[in-house]
Design a protein around this motif. Structure first.
Motif, PDB file in Angstrom:
ATOM      1  N   PRO A 186      -2.989  -3.807   8.640  1.00 16.86           N
ATOM      2  CA  PRO A 186      -4.138  -3.013   8.210  1.00 16.86           C
ATOM      3  C   PRO A 186      -4.106  -1.583   8.749  1.00 16.86           C
ATOM      4  CG  PRO A 186      -4.834  -5.211   8.888  1.00 16.86           C
ATOM      5  CD  PRO A 186      -3.383  -5.093   9.248  1.00 16.86           C
ATOM      6  N   TYR A 187      -4.350  -0.661   7.846  1.00 18.66           N
ATOM      7  CA  TYR A 187      -4.483   0.770   8.183  1.00 18.66           C
ATOM      8  C   TYR A 187      -3.223   1.349   8.830  1.00 18.66           C
ATOM      9  CZ  TYR A 187      -9.315  -0.691   7.521  1.00 18.66           C
ATOM     10  OH  TYR A 187     -10.479  -1.243   7.011  1.00 18.66           O
ATOM     11  N   THR A 188      -2.087   0.704   8.634  1.00 23.31           N
ATOM     12  CA  THR A 188      -0.821   1.173   9.200  1.00 23.31           C
ATOM     13  C   THR A 188       0.063   1.692   8.069  1.00 23.31           C
ATOM     14  OG1 THR A 188      -0.926  -0.437  11.001  1.00 23.31           O
ATOM     15  CG2 THR A 188       1.231   0.494  10.498  1.00 23.31           C
ATOM     16  N   LYS A 211      -5.353  -1.693   3.089  1.00 25.29           N
ATOM     17  CA  LYS A 211      -5.807  -0.294   3.199  1.00 25.29           C
ATOM     18  C   LYS A 211      -4.785   0.561   3.964  1.00 25.29           C
ATOM     19  CE  LYS A 211     -10.756  -1.215   2.768  1.00 25.29           C
ATOM     20  NZ  LYS A 211     -10.592  -2.602   2.265  1.00 25.29           N
ATOM     21  N   SER A 212      -3.524   0.387   3.580  1.00 27.36           N
ATOM     22  CA  SER A 212      -2.418   1.065   4.242  1.00 27.36           C
ATOM     23  C   SER A 212      -1.804   2.109   3.312  1.00 27.36           C
ATOM     24  CB  SER A 212      -1.344   0.050   4.650  1.00 27.36           C
ATOM     25  OG  SER A 212      -1.874  -0.911   5.542  1.00 27.36           O
TER      26      SER A 212
END
Length: 403
Positions: A186-188, A211-212
């Motif tokens: 996530p988010y990476t 969400k990456s």
């Protein structure tokens, strides 16, 4: 089998299984018992069917050229277990690995893990002890259920996706992509190489769910060809000379540079050019003697890249192939891809429990000019006539180099 690994296990009375058991529960429990060394590291996590080792080698060289200390975990072993854990470009020393095994013995890890899981824990402990600025972490197989997939990296990298390890990962490109995409966190941010459309769709869907941010080769960054190459991405770099040859290596180099930029590494033109001019990796179109090369192309996708490299470097030339492969690989299709530029094939048996029999390779050989040779008959000396390429399993190549 991991060469010399059993010697350490025996010395410290640590048991582990020589099996493949996909899943993360066992290694997560083991890492918790040694205080989660992976959480102390700045990691770039790399998955892919082909290109992982080359991409990591480029990142390692560029980081070191900029004065950063590095840790690398890769597979399989080239010589023995020590070269699978590199610290500042050098295989882990005997006393350093002994200390790591003392830590694992004290934590009671015996009987908990497979060999590769135990080695993964050892790598994380070695890196925590050494304290490198960056760790470059290669998946062993797949991604989602691979023992390396317990980290939250700075950047995730997927170099390529093609059919391989179909017995474990699935028999279609999109099934394999599901495994590779599993390293996305996530988010990476994620950097991807040139992927087939169906694989790219799977990766993009996973990244959207997590969400990456995704940076794809050919869209957000590229390696432009000309009198000299030029990398264009988050930064722009002139590449005067690339030591690692082949069009696929241009993509691997671009992926490496974009991943480092996304990880926040401050790159400089002169250091990037210096690193790329000198970086090399064993068994990637490696010159052994005049007109003699070795290459670890062990599946159809890698064979296509190798053929393109030879056509680029030696236009119009034919090749004397020496081939040894695992019986888990699609060797019939691989030979079909190598055949159009073949002068001859020689097939060899080599010491590995999954090695395909040389006569089985010969049965599916697409041309008549083929023969069987023994392991001891493989000649890596200068070739006076045709270009000779020893190709196939990394286990074959590493065994030859240990002779």
């Amino acid at each position: 089998m991991i060469p010399k690994f059993d010697e350490y296990k025996k010395q410290f009375d640590i048991m582990s299984d020589d099996l493949i058991k996909p899943g993360l529960d066992a290694i997560e429990e083991a890492l918790a018992s040694v205080l989660n060394p992976e959480r102390d590291l700045r990691i770039i996590h790399v998955a892919g069917t082909n290109g992982k080792g080359s991409t990591i080698a480029v990142m390692e060289a560029v980081l070191q050229a900029h004065g950063f200390e590095t840790g690398v975990f890769s597979s399989p072993a080239i010589v023995d277990v020590h070269d699978q854990i590199r610290i500042n470009g050098k295989p882990i020393r005997h006393e350093e690995l002994e200390y790591v095994f003392e830590e694992m013995e004290a934590a009671g890890l015996s009987g908990m893990l497979t060999d590769f899981e135990l080695l993964t824990v050892a790598a994380f402990l070695a890196f925590r002890n050494a304290g490198p600025d960056y760790v470059l972490l290669e998946t062993g197989m797949g991604g989602r259920f691979d023992s390396t997939n317990v980290v939250t990296p700075l950047v995730s990298v997927i170099t390529s996706i093609a059919l391989d390890h179909t017995g474990f990962l699935g028999d279609t490109v999109d099934k394999i992509a599901e495994h590779k995409a599993g390293i996305i966190k996530p988010y990476t941010p994620v950097v991807i190489g040139e992927l087939p459309d169906e694989a790219k769709e799977v990766v993009l869907a996973e990244a959207k769910m997590k969400k990456s941010l995704v940076r794809a080769y050919g869209e957000y960054f590229t390696m432009e060809q000309g009198e000299t190459e030029k990398f264009r991405g988050m930064s722009t770099f002139e590449i005067p000379v690339r030591h690692m040859k082949g069009p696929h290596q241009a993509i691997n180099h671009a992926v490496a540079l974009e991943a480092l930029s996304l990880a926040g590494v401050p790159l400089k033109q002169d250091k990037v050019a210096e690193a790329i001019t000198n970086v090399a990796l064993p068994f990637r179109f490696q010159k052994i003697a005049e007109n003699v090369y070795i290459d670890g192309a062990h599946n159809p996708a890698a064979a296509r890249m190798l053929v393109r490299t030879i056509e680029e470097q030696f236009p119009g030339e034919n090749v004397d192939w020496v081939v040894g492969m695992l019986d888990t690989k699609d060797y019939a299709e691989t030979l079909k891809i190598l055949a159009p530029i073949a002068n001859s094939f020689a097939f060899v048996d080599f010491p590995h429990e999954q090695a395909a029999k040389a006569e089985d390779l010969q049965v599916v050989c697409p041309i008549e000019a083929s023969r069987l040779i023994s392991f001891d008959e493989v000649d890596l000396k200068c070739s006076q006539k045709q270009i000779k390429v020893v190709v196939g399993s990394l286990y074959l190549l590493s065994s030859l180099m240990r002779q």
